[in-house]
Design a protein around this motif. Structure first.
Motif, PDB file in Angstrom:
ATOM      1  N   GLU A 331       0.682  -1.154   0.050  1.00 32.73           N
ATOM      2  CA  GLU A 331       0.244  -0.190  -0.010  1.00 32.73           C
ATOM      3  C   GLU A 331       0.891   1.383   0.079  1.00 32.73           C
ATOM      4  O   GLU A 331       0.476   2.369  -0.820  1.00 32.73           O
ATOM      5  CB  GLU A 331      -1.018   0.014   1.275  1.00 32.73           C
ATOM      6  N   GLN A 336      -2.763   1.167  -2.929  1.00 29.77           N
ATOM      7  CA  GLN A 336      -3.944   0.160  -2.724  1.00 29.77           C
ATOM      8  C   GLN A 336      -3.505  -0.866  -2.019  1.00 29.77           C
ATOM      9  O   GLN A 336      -2.557  -1.380  -1.957  1.00 29.77           O
ATOM     10  CB  GLN A 336      -4.624   0.150  -4.010  1.00 29.77           C
TER      11      GLN A 336
ATOM     12  N   ARG B 167     -12.108  -0.983   1.828  1.00 27.59           N
ATOM     13  CA  ARG B 167     -11.047  -1.499   2.751  1.00 27.59           C
ATOM     14  C   ARG B 167     -12.006  -2.064   3.938  1.00 27.59           C
ATOM     15  O   ARG B 167     -13.268  -1.856   4.137  1.00 27.59           O
ATOM     16  CB  ARG B 167     -10.417  -0.130   3.303  1.00 27.59           C
TER      17      ARG B 167
END
Lengths: 563, 231
Positions: A331, A336, B167
Motif C-alpha cells: 500500500e 492500494q 477497505r
C-alpha cells in the motif's frame, strides 16, 4: 533442487528431437517434419506458427509432441475473423519454454468444425470447451463438448462477432441427477450424488463440484465452473492498451497477487508494441511482484490449513497477520491494498515512497522477521501430525499427468517438474539475482504446501537483493517509465502469446492487434484453469476430505479460473 | 493467632468449587447490568425494542465468498481488523444459521439463481450488506455480457459499501451502521427490481422461451434476464 541432474537428461533427449538447435527452434525442420500437413505459415511475435487443415489437428500435434518434444499445450485461443474462425494451439516445452510454436487451425465460417486435440493434450479438453462456449467452434471427437463458463441454456456465443448482448437469456436452477446411476446394476453398491458448492466453505469461492460417492470414496468428480465468469476478456478487448486494460488484471487472481497479473499484460503488450522498460523500473517491478507472490502464498497456506483441519484460530490468523504486513508495504508503494494498478506499459506508475530509507527499513524489518515466521509455520503446520496424516500421500499427481493437463506453478513443482518461467523464460530483473527454483518430489498435497512455504523464503531473498539494489541506485538514473506514445497502435495483425510466472503458475496473454488502439482479441491463459483440471486425477478413489485437501492444495482462485 | 483461626483459614482455602459458585452468584450474573440499572432488578422496555437491541448486538454472518471482495472480507474477520469486536464476527457456513449475508463480489448470470436460493434459506429477520461496486452496479464489469448489474437486481440490500474493493475499515463501518439501524428498529426502503426464480412454464411466451421449450421442463426453476432493461 531435488531433480538429480536435469541438465543431462535434457541433453540426452534433445539429441533425438526434431528442430532443436543451439539458437532455439528450427522452424524449417519442423515444417519438414509436418510435411504436407502445413498449408501456410504465420509469424507471431513470440514464435512461428503453422497453419494446418482442421481435420489433421491430431496428426500434427502428435508429431510435434512426440517427435519434436512440445509436451506443454499452454493455451488454446479461439477467435472469429470476418471470413473464418481460428483456433491457435500455443505449444511449449516443459524443459525449455522459450522454445515455442503455434498451430493455427482455420475453419470455415459456415460450419466451424475442427478436430479435437484432447487425445494429444488432455488440457485441451477444457480449453476447447471454452472455445466452443465463447466463440462457437465445434470440436469433433471431443469427449464432452458442452458449455463450460456460461449456463447450458445460454443462447449465442458472446465472443463471436455478431453476438447481441441485449438479447434476453434464461438460466435454469436445477438439482443435478446422478450421472453414474444408470451404470449401477448391483443394488448393494449404489452411488450417491452430492453437490459441493457453488456456495460452500471448502470451495474457495464459487466453484461447484459434482461429486459421485461410492460409500465414502469419490467415484467421480466434475468441476463445474463459470459462477464467476465476468467477461474479463471482453472487458480487456474494449479497453485501450495504454491505461484502460491495466486495472483488470488485478481482478483475475485477486489473492493480492495483482502485480504479477499486471506484469503478464505488461510483458505481452510491451513485446507486442516493442516498448523498452528501464532497468530501474524492472527492479521495482521484481520487488513488488515478489511481495505479491508472498501475500498470495500466505493466503494459500492459511486457507489450506482452514480446509484440512479447521484451523481458523492459529495458522489462518497468522497467515493474515503476515499478509497484512505485506499489504501495508504494497500500500505504501502503490496506494492500494488489493487492486494495485501500479504497473504501466513501459515501467511503473511512480517511484518508491519518500522517505526512501524509511521504506527500505520497513521492508528489511519485515524480511528480518520472516525466517522466524516461516519457522513458526513449519512448527504449526508442516510438522503437525494431524496435518501430515491429512496431506502426505493424499492427492497424488504424477508428473506426466500434470504435464498432460498443463499444470504449472507450485502444483507442477510439487510434482517434481522443474519449471519456472522466471528462470526458464527470463524477464524482469530475475536473471541478475541469486535465487532458486523450488521443487518437491512428493507429488502429494504435502509437497505442494512445502513448495509454497519455501517459495516464500526464495521471494524474500529476491526482495532483499532488490532492496539493496534500489538503495544504491544513483539518483539521476531513476527512470520509472520509458517514453511511451500517448496512444498505442501496434502493427496490424501482429499476434503475440507471452506468459509470466504468476503466483499460481504460468499466466499467459494472447493479444492480436488490428491496428487500432484496442486489442482485437485478448485471451487469458489462466494457470488455475489448467491446474483445476487435475482435480479429478487426484481425487477419484480417495475420500471426500482428501478431495477437499487436494482442492485446497491446488490453490485456485475462481476469478482466474472463470475470468 | 489462635489455632481456631488457622482452622478457619484452611477451611476457606479448601472451599469446594460448588460453594464458590453459590457465593456471589448474583454478582457473577448480573453485576454489570445491575450497576447500569441501579437498585431495581427490572428493566422496562418494549419487547420489540429489546429484540432489536439483541439483534443488533449479535449478528451471525454468512460465510459467503464470491470474488475479490471476499478476500477483504476475510481480512475483516481476521486479526488486526477483527470484526468480532463489534459483535458481528461469527461466520456461519450454513445460511440457516445466519442473520446477515455480506455479498462480496460480482454476480453473474449463472450464480444469481444460487444466491437467491441461499438468501431464501436464511431465516427472518435477515439483512444484506452489499460489498463493493459490483454489487451496487456491476462495477468495473458492468458492460459484461454475463454480469448482473448489482445485487439489488436479485435480492434486497440494506447497506451498500462502495469501493473496489472496500477497505476492511469501510466494511466494518457498514456493518456497524447496519447494527445501529437494526438496534433502532429502522428498516431500509428497499427498491428491488428482482430477477425472480420462477417455473419455466410460467414465463411469458416469446421466441426465446419457445426455442428452449424442448430442453427445459415446465416445472424447472429458471431466472430470466432481460439485459436490455438493465441500467
Amino acid at each position: 533442487m531435488s531433480l538429480e541432474d536435469p541438465q543431462d537428461q535434457r541433453g540426452a533427449q534433445e539429441g533425438e528431437l526434431v528442430g532443436v538447435t543451439d539458437e532455439g527452434v528450427d522452424y524449417d525442420a519442423l515444417e519438414a517434419l509436418l510435411g504436407d500437413h502445413v498449408i501456410g505459415r504465420e509469424s507471431h511475435v513470440n514464435a512461428e506458427a503453422f497453419v494446418i487443415r482442421p481435420d489433421e489437428v491430431q496428426d500434427v500435434l502428435f508429431a510435434l509432441r512426440d517427435e519434436a518434444g512440445f509436451d506443454h499445450c499452454s493455451a488454446v485461443t479461439a477467435q472469429e475473423y470476418e471470413d473464418r474462425y481460428e483456433s491457435i494451439y500455443h505449444l511449449k516445452k516443459y524443459d525449455d519454454p522459450t522454445q515455442e510454436v503455434g498451430v493455427v487451425v482455420p475453419t470455415s465460417k459456415r460450419a466451424p468444425r475442427s478436430q479435437s486435440a484432447e487425445p494429444v493434450y488432455r488440457t485441451a479438453d477444457w480449453h476447447e470447451r471454452e472455445a466452443y462456449d465463447l466463440i462457437g467452434i465445434d470440436y469433433d471427437e471431443h469427449p464432452d463438448l458442452r458449455r463450460i463458463l456460461l449456463p447450458e441454456t445460454w443462447q449465442g456465443h458472446p465472443m463471436g462477432l455478431d453476438y447481441n448482448q441485449d438479447q434476453p437469456q434464461v438460466v435454469t436452477f436445477e438439482s443435478h441427477t446422478n450421472p453414474l446411476a444408470e451404470d449401477q446394476e448391483d443394488d448393494e453398491s449404489d452411488t450417491m450424488f452430492i453437490n459441493i458448492g457453488p456456495h460452500h466453505p471448502a470451495t474457495h469461492g464459487v466453484l461447484h463440484l459434482k461429486t459421485v460417492l461410492d460409500g465414502e470414496q469419490v467415484a467421480d468428480v466434475k468441476p463445474d465452473i463459470g459462477y464467476l465468469h465476468r467477461c474479463e476478456e471482453q472487458m480487456a478487448q474494449s479497453g485501450k492498451y495504454r491505461k484502460e486494460i491495466m486495472p483488470y488484471p488485478d481482478r483475475w487472481d485477486y489473492s493480492s497477487a495483482g502485480i504479477l497479473n499486471e506484469w503478464s499484460y505488461a510483458r505481452a503488450a510491451e513485446d507486442l508494441a516493442d516498448l523498452e522498460v528501464p532497468e530501474y523500473a524492472q527492479v521495482i517491478r521484481t520487488m513488488a511482484a515478489e511481495l505479491s507472490r508472498m501475500a498470495g502464498h500466505m493466503l494459500a497456506v492459511g486457507t489450506f490449513a482452514l480446509d484440512v483441519y479447521g484451523d481458523f484460530t492459529a495458522i489462518f490468523q497468522y497467515a493474515f497477520r503476515d499478509r497484512e504486513k505485506i499489504l501495508n508495504l504494497l500500500e505504501d508503494l502503490t496506494g492500494q491494498r488489493l487492486m494495485f494498478n501500479y504497473l504501466r506499459l513501459g515501467g511503473v506508475a511512480w517511484d518508491l515512497p519518500e522517505p526512501r530509507e524509511e521504506y527500505f527499513d520497513k521492508i528489511r524489518d519485515f524480511l528480518d522477521e520472516l525466517p522466524a515466521t516461516v519457522e513458526e509455520y513449519h512448527n504449526l503446520l508442516s510438522s503437525n501430525e494431524i496435518f501430515q496424516i491429512r496431506c502426505v500421500d493424499t492427492g497424488v499427481l504424477e508428473p506426466d499427468v500434470a504435464k498432460s493437463h498443463g499444470a504449472t506453478g507450485p502444483v507442477a513443482r510439487g510434482s517434481g517438474i522443474d519449471y519456472d518461467l522466471r528462470r526458464d523464460d527470463p524477464y524482469g530483473y530475475y536473471p541478475e539475482l541469486d535465487w532458486n527454483v523450488i521443487t518437491e518430489d512428493g507429488c502429494d498435497n504435502y509437497a505442494r504446501v512445502l513448495c509454497r512455504l519455501q517459495e516464500v523464503e526464495q521471494s524474500a531473498r529476491i526482495i532483499e537483493q532488490c532492496v539493496d539494489l534500489l538503495a544504491e541506485w544513483p539518483e539521476e538514473d531513476r527512470e520509472i517509465q520509458s517514453n511511451v506514445p500517448r496512444t498505442l497502435r501496434p502493427d496490424e495483425d501482429a499476434e503475440i502469446y507471452r506468459a509470466v510466472e504468476a503466483a499460481k503458475g504460468e499466466l499467459g496473454i494472447y493479444i492480436r492487434s488490428d491496428g487500432t488502439d484496442k486489442p482485437a482479441r485478448f485471451k487469458i491463459r489462466s494457470p488455475c484453469f489448467s491446474n483445476l483440471q487435475t482435480l479429478p486425477e487426484m481425487a477419484e478413489g480417495e475420500y471426500v476430505p482428501d478431495m477437499v485437501a487436494s482442492l485446497g492444495s491446488l490453490d485456485i482462485i475462481l476469478g482466474e479460473v472463470d475470468r | 493467632m489462635s489455632s481456631q483461626d488457622q482452622q478457619i483459614d484452611t477451611e476457606t482455602a479448601v472451599q469446594s468449587t460448588q460453594e464458590d459458585r453459590m457465593e456471589g452468584a448474583d454478582d457473577r450474573f448480573n453485576s454489570k447490568l445491575r450497576e447500569a440499572f441501579g437498585s431495581s432488578p427490572f428493566i422496562l422496555t418494549k419487547f420489540d425494542q429489546f429484540m432489536n437491541w439483541v439483534r443488533g448486538s449479535s449478528m451471525f454472518m454468512l460465510q459467503f465468498g464470491i470474488a475479490c471482495c471476499s478476500i477483504e472480507m476475510m481480512a475483516t474477520y481476521a486479526i488486526k481488523h477483527d470484526l468480532d469486536r463489534f459483535g458481528a464476527g461469527i461466520p456461519r457456513a450454513s445460511p440457516r444459521q445466519a442473520d446477515v449475508i455480506i455479498v462480496p463480489g460480482t454476480i453473474v448470470s449463472k450464480f444469481a439463481p444460487r444466491m437467491k436460493r441461499v438468501y431464501d434459506q436464511m431465516p427472518e429477520p435477515k439483512f444484506v450488506v452489499s460489498m463493493g461496486s459490483c454489487t451496487i452496479s456491476g462495477g468495473p464489469f458492468q458492460q459484461g455480457y454475463n454480469v448482473v448489474k448489482g445485487a439489488e437486481e436479485v435480492i434486497p440490500c440494506d447497506i451498500h459499501v462502495p469501493g473496489c474493493p472496500p477497505r476492511p475499515e469501510a466494511l466494518i463501518y457498514g456493518v456497524a451502521k447496519l447494527q445501529e439501524r437494526t438496534a433502532n428498529g429502522e428498516s431500509s426502503p428497499v427498491t428491488v427490481k428482482p430477477y425472480e426464480l420462477e417455473q419455466f412454464g410460467d414465463l411469458e411466451q416469446d421466441e426465446l422461451v419457445d426455442h428452449l421449450a424442448q430442453d427445459i421442463d415446465e416445472e424447472t426453476l429458471v431466472m430470466r434476464y432481460n439485459w436490455a432493461d438493465s441500467p
